[in-house]
Design a protein around this motif. Structure first.
Motif, PDB file in Angstrom:
ATOM      1  N   VAL A 171       0.857  -1.174   0.000  1.00 20.37           N
ATOM      2  CA  VAL A 171       0.000   0.000   0.000  1.00 20.37           C
ATOM      3  C   VAL A 171       0.898   1.230   0.000  1.00 20.37           C
ATOM      4  O   VAL A 171       1.640   1.472   0.952  1.00 20.37           O
ATOM      5  CB  VAL A 171      -0.936   0.001   1.228  1.00 20.37           C
ATOM      6  N   ARG A 172       0.831   2.012  -1.057  1.00 21.71           N
ATOM      7  CA  ARG A 172       1.651   3.215  -1.187  1.00 21.71           C
ATOM      8  C   ARG A 172       0.920   4.452  -0.680  1.00 21.71           C
ATOM      9  O   ARG A 172       1.487   5.277   0.027  1.00 21.71           O
ATOM     10  CB  ARG A 172       2.047   3.413  -2.655  1.00 21.71           C
ATOM     11  N   THR A 173      -0.344   4.596  -1.060  1.00 19.81           N
ATOM     12  CA  THR A 173      -1.151   5.718  -0.614  1.00 19.81           C
ATOM     13  C   THR A 173      -2.513   5.199  -0.196  1.00 19.81           C
ATOM     14  O   THR A 173      -2.974   4.145  -0.661  1.00 19.81           O
ATOM     15  CB  THR A 173      -1.314   6.782  -1.717  1.00 19.81           C
ATOM     16  N   LEU A 174      -3.176   5.968   0.645  1.00 24.95           N
ATOM     17  CA  LEU A 174      -4.482   5.539   1.146  1.00 24.95           C
ATOM     18  C   LEU A 174      -5.542   5.589   0.058  1.00 24.95           C
ATOM     19  O   LEU A 174      -6.420   4.725  -0.011  1.00 24.95           O
ATOM     20  CB  LEU A 174      -4.887   6.421   2.322  1.00 24.95           C
ATOM     21  N   VAL A 175      -5.475   6.561  -0.832  1.00 23.05           N
ATOM     22  CA  VAL A 175      -6.501   6.711  -1.857  1.00 23.05           C
ATOM     23  C   VAL A 175      -6.428   5.588  -2.888  1.00 23.05           C
ATOM     24  O   VAL A 175      -7.425   5.310  -3.580  1.00 23.05           O
ATOM     25  CB  VAL A 175      -6.374   8.098  -2.526  1.00 23.05           C
ATOM     26  N   ASP A 176      -5.284   4.926  -3.027  1.00 22.71           N
ATOM     27  CA  ASP A 176      -5.192   3.795  -3.960  1.00 22.71           C
ATOM     28  C   ASP A 176      -6.108   2.653  -3.559  1.00 22.71           C
ATOM     29  O   ASP A 176      -6.519   1.855  -4.420  1.00 22.71           O
ATOM     30  CB  ASP A 176      -3.752   3.297  -4.042  1.00 22.71           C
ATOM     31  N   LEU A 177      -6.426   2.546  -2.270  1.00 18.96           N
ATOM     32  CA  LEU A 177      -7.318   1.476  -1.835  1.00 18.96           C
ATOM     33  C   LEU A 177      -8.719   1.653  -2.390  1.00 18.96           C
ATOM     34  O   LEU A 177      -9.476   0.677  -2.488  1.00 18.96           O
ATOM     35  CB  LEU A 177      -7.357   1.434  -0.298  1.00 18.96           C
ATOM     36  N   ALA A 178      -9.115   2.886  -2.734  1.00 14.40           N
ATOM     37  CA  ALA A 178     -10.443   3.106  -3.307  1.00 14.40           C
ATOM     38  C   ALA A 178     -10.561   2.548  -4.718  1.00 14.40           C
ATOM     39  O   ALA A 178     -11.680   2.374  -5.226  1.00 14.40           O
ATOM     40  CB  ALA A 178     -10.765   4.597  -3.307  1.00 14.40           C
ATOM     41  N   LEU A 179      -9.434   2.261  -5.378  1.00  9.28           N
ATOM     42  CA  LEU A 179      -9.438   1.705  -6.728  1.00  9.28           C
ATOM     43  C   LEU A 179      -9.508   0.184  -6.738  1.00  9.28           C
ATOM     44  O   LEU A 179      -9.677  -0.405  -7.809  1.00  9.28           O
ATOM     45  CB  LEU A 179      -8.187   2.163  -7.484  1.00  9.28           C
ATOM     46  N   ALA A 180      -9.377  -0.449  -5.571  1.00 10.19           N
ATOM     47  CA  ALA A 180      -9.461  -1.911  -5.516  1.00 10.19           C
ATOM     48  C   ALA A 180     -10.901  -2.360  -5.774  1.00 10.19           C
ATOM     49  O   ALA A 180     -11.854  -1.681  -5.373  1.00 10.19           O
ATOM     50  CB  ALA A 180      -8.982  -2.417  -4.159  1.00 10.19           C
ATOM     51  N   PRO A 181     -11.097  -3.497  -6.453  1.00 14.67           N
ATOM     52  CA  PRO A 181     -12.474  -3.955  -6.705  1.00 14.67           C
ATOM     53  C   PRO A 181     -13.262  -4.225  -5.425  1.00 14.67           C
ATOM     54  O   PRO A 181     -14.491  -4.104  -5.429  1.00 14.67           O
ATOM     55  CB  PRO A 181     -12.262  -5.240  -7.516  1.00 14.67           C
ATOM     56  N   GLU A 182     -12.594  -4.577  -4.355  1.00 15.14           N
ATOM     57  CA  GLU A 182     -13.298  -4.863  -3.107  1.00 15.14           C
ATOM     58  C   GLU A 182     -13.864  -3.602  -2.457  1.00 15.14           C
ATOM     59  O   GLU A 182     -14.777  -3.702  -1.635  1.00 15.14           O
ATOM     60  CB  GLU A 182     -12.357  -5.561  -2.123  1.00 15.14           C
ATOM     61  N   HIS A 183     -13.356  -2.444  -2.814  1.00 15.42           N
ATOM     62  CA  HIS A 183     -13.873  -1.185  -2.283  1.00 15.42           C
ATOM     63  C   HIS A 183     -14.826  -0.592  -3.324  1.00 15.42           C
ATOM     64  O   HIS A 183     -14.414   0.020  -4.308  1.00 15.42           O
ATOM     65  CB  HIS A 183     -12.717  -0.215  -1.981  1.00 15.42           C
ATOM     66  N   ARG A 184     -16.125  -0.783  -3.089  1.00 23.88           N
ATOM     67  CA  ARG A 184     -17.133  -0.395  -4.076  1.00 23.88           C
ATOM     68  C   ARG A 184     -17.556   1.056  -3.948  1.00 23.88           C
ATOM     69  O   ARG A 184     -18.445   1.494  -4.665  1.00 23.88           O
ATOM     70  CB  ARG A 184     -18.349  -1.307  -3.927  1.00 23.88           C
ATOM     71  N   ARG A 185     -16.953   1.789  -3.033  1.00 28.41           N
ATOM     72  CA  ARG A 185     -17.321   3.171  -2.816  1.00 28.41           C
ATOM     73  C   ARG A 185     -16.196   4.090  -3.291  1.00 28.41           C
ATOM     74  O   ARG A 185     -15.089   3.649  -3.574  1.00 28.41           O
ATOM     75  CB  ARG A 185     -17.621   3.418  -1.333  1.00 28.41           C
ATOM     76  N   GLY A 186     -16.481   5.354  -3.359  1.00 27.24           N
ATOM     77  CA  GLY A 186     -15.499   6.311  -3.824  1.00 27.24           C
ATOM     78  C   GLY A 186     -14.497   6.680  -2.742  1.00 27.24           C
ATOM     79  O   GLY A 186     -14.599   6.261  -1.584  1.00 27.24           O
ATOM     80  N   HIS A 187     -13.543   7.520  -3.149  1.00 32.72           N
ATOM     81  CA  HIS A 187     -12.517   7.910  -2.199  1.00 32.72           C
ATOM     82  C   HIS A 187     -13.078   8.816  -1.108  1.00 32.72           C
ATOM     83  O   HIS A 187     -12.535   8.880  -0.012  1.00 32.72           O
ATOM     84  CB  HIS A 187     -11.372   8.610  -2.920  1.00 32.72           C
TER      85      HIS A 187
END
Length: 495
Positions: free
Chosen positions: A48-64
């Motif tokens: 994990v480099r940045t926190l906002v990159d997690l919003a691009l994962a398919p498991e995170h269905r919500r926005g940043h």
């Protein structure tokens, strides 16, 4: 000492599913966003480099926006989450004993002047013996240790240390609460071996042992090499034999100076063990030694107690890193040590360094210290999510497949590292399902009009430790480390 795995894989699958459901129940506000953030943390490809990159994962269905909203305005039932961590299968020693390690790991925020409650965190710099004090949020972590060659631990609790906090007092309360939760969860029952708590230098091990005397715990702490201990008080007959004219009986016996071998005397127990990394390891133990306490710091009220224990000196033939080979001094809160006790103590202390692998995983792979959060409440929520994600990885060890790269060697399933278990967690997640609800469509807030200036300047906060009176903290002169042995001390400084 390996993890207590279930014989049937379906039982381990049930453990993972139950812990996921319990974690979701602990998220009482914005639970869907926080739960999917925890899933994205485990299923994301690579570190994990940045926190906002997690919003691009398919498991995170919500926005940043939902990601940051969950960390800033979410709510976690901390008590229930801690009970859930205490109820999962924990690693044990060969004799069934629980071994806990306590250490502090900093979340460094040197340039975050708008973050409150930052303290000066001790960090090591480049070069031997170099250290720096960097502003950040220090966290005290308690983890259960395994034995053998492993990088796994079972993290049970993490508490952020506020500026000016008494580390020994906070650690004592933290250990007490962890042990009480383990007893309530059935991890320790009457008749089981006492829980061994391992501390590094910087903790006042005798004081912590005195405050936890009513619990079934043993304290094993590292001491500085310039300490001076006292022997037991001589009996009336011995005193009269040495002082025929009488006088006031002494409260303490003779000195035991760590740096002066002529004051050591005969050992209580001596063991010599051949190890793979350190060569020949020699451990010597001296019984019934205690520090001489003085009227300062934690001992201002009440009578000064005599806290006896066993001092252990560990000397190895070589170090894997090739550094300076210096002996390690340990203090065990029990007396009457035998060779078995001495071997168990120093081997458990060496296992304490496994928690450093956990810290490295948190920071380098799971991105614990990557987010640039302004609020320390949001930092606490993110820390709890990282610990919960790591607990799910540990429960998924028997179910994980070895998804190795072509240049990596094959490894048995139960011996996979935490990073390699994380590679296959996405496949496991598809079988467990998600209790989080589907995201609802929404319209983002308009925000500040384009071209307008932000006229609300964020509050700047000072860095450093403060006293209860609000005054700045200054290190007393008698706490500074000198070249001569310190004959009167109650808590050694952190090395």
């Amino acid at each position: 000492m390996s993890l207590v795995h279930q014989d049937v894989p379906r039982d381990a699958f049930a453990e993972v599913s139950h812990f996921r459901s319990e974690l979701y129940a602990c998220l009482t506000a914005r639970g869907d966003a926080l739960f999917e953030l925890c899933d994205a943390l485990l299923c994301m490809d690579g570190p994990v480099r940045t926190l906002v990159d997690l919003a691009l994962a398919p498991e995170h269905r919500r926005g940043h926006g939902a990601l940051y909203g969950g960390l800033n305005q979410g709510w976690i039932d901390v008590a229930r989450r801690r009970r859930a961590l205490a109820g999962v299968p924990l690693p044990r020693a060969v004799d069934g004993r629980l071994v806990l390690a306590v250490d502090v790991s900093p979340w460094l925020r040197p340039g975050a002047n708008t973050c409150a409650d930052r303290d000066l965190c001790h960090t090591f710099g480049w070069g031997e013996g170099k250290h720096q004090m960097v502003p950040g949020w220090p966290y005290s972590v308690v983890a259960a240790l395994e034995s053998g060659r492993t990088s796994w631990t079972a993290v049970l609790d993490a508490v952020r240390l506020e500026p000016g906090a008494d580390i020994a007092a906070v650690t004592t309360v933290q250990i007490r609460e962890v042990v009480e939760r383990l007893i309530a969860a059935g991890q320790w029952r009457r008749g089981d071996p006492e829980v061994l708590v391992v501390l590094d230098a910087g903790y006042d091990a005798p004081r912590i042992a005195h405050l936890l005397d009513d619990l079934p715990v043993e304290i094993l702490g590292r001491l500085c090499s310039d300490r001076v201990m006292r022997r037991p008080t001589p009996s009336r007959e011995e005193f009269l034999l040495a002082n025929p004219k009488g006088g006031r009986p002494p409260k303490h016996g003779g000195e035991f100076v760590f740096g002066n071998p002529t004051t050591w005397g005969a050992e209580q127990a001596v063991t010599v063990t051949d190890t793979r990394l350190y060569g020949k390891a020699t451990a010597q133990a001296w019984d019934r030694l205690h520090p001489r306490l003085t009227r300062r710091a934690a001992w201002l009220d009440g009578p000064l107690p005599i806290i006896e224990g066993t001092v252990i000196r560990l000397a190895v033939e070589k170090l894997p890193s090739g550094g300076a080979n210096k002996p390690v001094w340990l203090w065990w809160s029990r007396t009457g040590a035998t060779n078995v006790h001495v071997d168990r103590c120093w081997q458990s202390f060496l296992r304490r360094f496994d928690i450093e692998h956990t810290f490295r995983l948190f920071k380098q792979t799971l991105g614990w210290t990557r987010p640039r959060l302004r609020s320390f409440e949001a930092a606490d929520r993110w820390t709890l999510l990282v610990i919960a994600a790591y607990a799910r990885l540990r429960l998924a060890r028997p179910l994980a497949a070895d998804l190795r790269s072509p240049w990596e060697k094959p490894t048995e399933v139960n011996k996979l590292t935490s990073a390699r278990v994380r590679r296959g967690f996405r496949n496991l997640r598809t079988k467990t399902g998600s209790p989080a609800g589907a995201p609802k469509p929404s319209r983002p807030e308009p925000g500040r009009p384009p071209g307008s200036k932000n006229r609300k300047r964020a509050t700047r906060h000072e860095v450093g430790r403060v006293l209860a009176t609000g005054e700045a903290y200054t290190r007393p002169a008698h706490h500074k480390v000198g070249t001569k042995p310190r004959r009167q001390t109650s808590h050694p400084p952190r090395q």
